[in-house]
Design a protein around this motif. Structure first.
Motif, mmCIF file in Angstrom:
data_model
loop_
_atom_site.group_PDB
_atom_site.id
_atom_site.type_symbol
_atom_site.label_atom_id
_atom_site.label_comp_id
_atom_site.label_asym_id
_atom_site.label_seq_id
_atom_site.Cartn_x
_atom_site.Cartn_y
_atom_site.Cartn_z
ATOM 1 N N GLU A 17 0.827 -1.202 0.000
ATOM 2 C CA GLU A 17 0.000 0.000 0.000
ATOM 3 C C GLU A 17 0.863 1.255 0.000
ATOM 4 O O GLU A 17 0.351 2.364 0.042
ATOM 5 C CB GLU A 17 -0.940 -0.009 1.203
ATOM 6 C CG GLU A 17 -1.972 -1.114 1.126
ATOM 7 C CD GLU A 17 -2.891 -1.153 2.330
ATOM 8 O OE1 GLU A 17 -2.786 -0.272 3.204
ATOM 9 O OE2 GLU A 17 -3.712 -2.069 2.388
ATOM 10 N N HIS A 18 2.187 1.083 -0.028
ATOM 11 C CA HIS A 18 3.136 2.189 -0.084
ATOM 12 C C HIS A 18 3.803 2.203 -1.468
ATOM 13 O O HIS A 18 4.878 1.646 -1.636
ATOM 14 C CB HIS A 18 4.218 2.045 0.983
ATOM 15 C CG HIS A 18 3.717 2.178 2.377
ATOM 16 N ND1 HIS A 18 4.468 1.837 3.459
ATOM 17 C CD2 HIS A 18 2.545 2.634 2.878
ATOM 18 C CE1 HIS A 18 3.788 2.066 4.563
ATOM 19 N NE2 HIS A 18 2.611 2.544 4.225
ATOM 20 N N LEU A 31 6.948 8.794 -2.151
ATOM 21 C CA LEU A 31 5.904 7.899 -1.651
ATOM 22 C C LEU A 31 4.590 8.508 -2.105
ATOM 23 O O LEU A 31 4.188 9.570 -1.642
ATOM 24 C CB LEU A 31 5.961 7.793 -0.125
ATOM 25 C CG LEU A 31 4.865 6.979 0.556
ATOM 26 C CD1 LEU A 31 4.829 5.544 0.024
ATOM 27 C CD2 LEU A 31 5.056 6.988 2.057
ATOM 28 N N ASN A 32 3.939 7.872 -3.063
ATOM 29 C CA ASN A 32 2.752 8.429 -3.710
ATOM 30 C C ASN A 32 1.486 8.002 -2.975
ATOM 31 O O ASN A 32 0.784 7.089 -3.379
ATOM 32 C CB ASN A 32 2.700 8.002 -5.177
ATOM 33 C CG ASN A 32 1.660 8.766 -5.952
ATOM 34 O OD1 ASN A 32 1.447 9.946 -5.713
ATOM 35 N ND2 ASN A 32 1.017 8.091 -6.883
ATOM 36 N N MET A 33 1.224 8.709 -1.873
ATOM 37 C CA MET A 33 0.026 8.432 -1.074
ATOM 38 C C MET A 33 -0.694 9.745 -0.808
ATOM 39 O O MET A 33 -0.228 10.812 -1.197
ATOM 40 C CB MET A 33 0.415 7.746 0.233
ATOM 41 C CG MET A 33 0.965 6.349 0.026
ATOM 42 S SD MET A 33 1.339 5.526 1.572
ATOM 43 C CE MET A 33 -0.296 5.290 2.237
ATOM 44 N N ASP A 34 -1.789 9.669 -0.105
ATOM 45 C CA ASP A 34 -2.589 10.840 0.223
ATOM 46 C C ASP A 34 -1.726 11.909 0.907
ATOM 47 O O ASP A 34 -0.871 11.593 1.731
ATOM 48 C CB ASP A 34 -3.735 10.426 1.148
ATOM 49 C CG ASP A 34 -4.738 11.527 1.327
ATOM 50 O OD1 ASP A 34 -4.621 12.252 2.337
ATOM 51 O OD2 ASP A 34 -5.621 11.657 0.465
ATOM 52 N N TYR A 37 -1.111 11.954 4.560
ATOM 53 C CA TYR A 37 -0.157 10.969 5.075
ATOM 54 C C TYR A 37 1.288 11.409 4.847
ATOM 55 O O TYR A 37 2.140 11.249 5.702
ATOM 56 C CB TYR A 37 -0.419 9.616 4.407
ATOM 57 C CG TYR A 37 0.408 8.485 4.929
ATOM 58 C CD1 TYR A 37 0.104 7.857 6.132
ATOM 59 C CD2 TYR A 37 1.509 8.010 4.213
ATOM 60 C CE1 TYR A 37 0.870 6.815 6.613
ATOM 61 C CE2 TYR A 37 2.279 6.964 4.691
ATOM 62 C CZ TYR A 37 1.954 6.375 5.881
ATOM 63 O OH TYR A 37 2.720 5.338 6.357
ATOM 64 N N THR A 38 1.575 11.967 3.644
ATOM 65 C CA THR A 38 2.952 12.281 3.268
ATOM 66 C C THR A 38 3.319 13.747 3.419
ATOM 67 O O THR A 38 4.495 14.082 3.466
ATOM 68 C CB THR A 38 3.212 11.893 1.796
ATOM 69 O OG1 THR A 38 2.394 12.708 0.952
ATOM 70 C CG2 THR A 38 2.954 10.421 1.556
ATOM 71 N N ARG A 42 -0.124 14.109 -4.261
ATOM 72 C CA ARG A 42 0.078 12.889 -5.066
ATOM 73 C C ARG A 42 0.611 13.256 -6.455
ATOM 74 O O ARG A 42 0.451 14.378 -6.915
ATOM 75 C CB ARG A 42 -1.246 12.154 -5.251
ATOM 76 C CG ARG A 42 -1.745 11.431 -4.043
ATOM 77 C CD ARG A 42 -3.096 10.767 -4.377
ATOM 78 N NE ARG A 42 -3.390 9.710 -3.463
ATOM 79 C CZ ARG A 42 -3.069 8.436 -3.658
ATOM 80 N NH1 ARG A 42 -2.478 8.061 -4.742
ATOM 81 N NH2 ARG A 42 -3.372 7.528 -2.767
#
Length: 148
Positions: A17-18, A31-34, A37-38, A42
């Motif tokens: 999921e990462h 790290l292409n997440m919401d 979170y980061t 994105r």
């Protein structure tokens, strides 16, 4: 941290999921997440230029990780009772293997072994995609002034 360390960390992060990407323009590992979170937006995949700019960083899968643990157990002389092999043979082998590493005081040796394996895999991946690491590292350093 340096670029190679970041690539290796992304490779060894077995949480699928990462999703990690390498920015070929800046040398950064993304790290292409919401954004919540980061802290970063994105990647905009609707922008066609981004398809050429970013490349998916491979991840070690569970079969390969098991193989690496087996290779480590084969070469470890400080485990005369084969506790590492016993840990790999049965229920929850990953957890039991890590527990055995702690019990045998092999955690540092394991980390070095796993890092060296991952380093070879990342270098091979860069070669397959014809990515010049030295050029990419210069871009990385330019965009990360506190990197070593």
């Amino acid at each position: 941290m340096n670029l190679l360390d970041e690539l290796i960390d992304a490779y060894l992060d077995n949480n699928f999921e990462h999703p990690y990407y390498l920015d070929l323009q800046t040398g950064q590992v993304i790290l292409n997440m919401d954004e919540a979170y980061t802290g970063e937006p994105r990647i905009d995949w609707d922008d066609e230029e981004n398809e050429e700019r970013y490349i998916d960083i491979p991840k070690i899968d569970s079969n390969e990780a098991f193989y690496v643990m087996t290779k480590f157990a084969q070469r470890t002389e400080s485990d005369p009772e084969d506790r590492l092999f016993d840990a790999l043979d049965g229920h929850r082998p990953f957890r039991r293997f890590k527990d055995a590493l702690y019990e045998l005081d092999l955690w540092d040796e394991w980390n070095k072994f796993e890092y060296m394996y991952a380093e070879e895999e990342i270098k091979s991946w860069l070669e397959r995609f014809d990515i010049n690491y030295n050029e990419l590292n210069q871009k990385y350093k330019a965009n990360n002034p506190y990197s070593n």
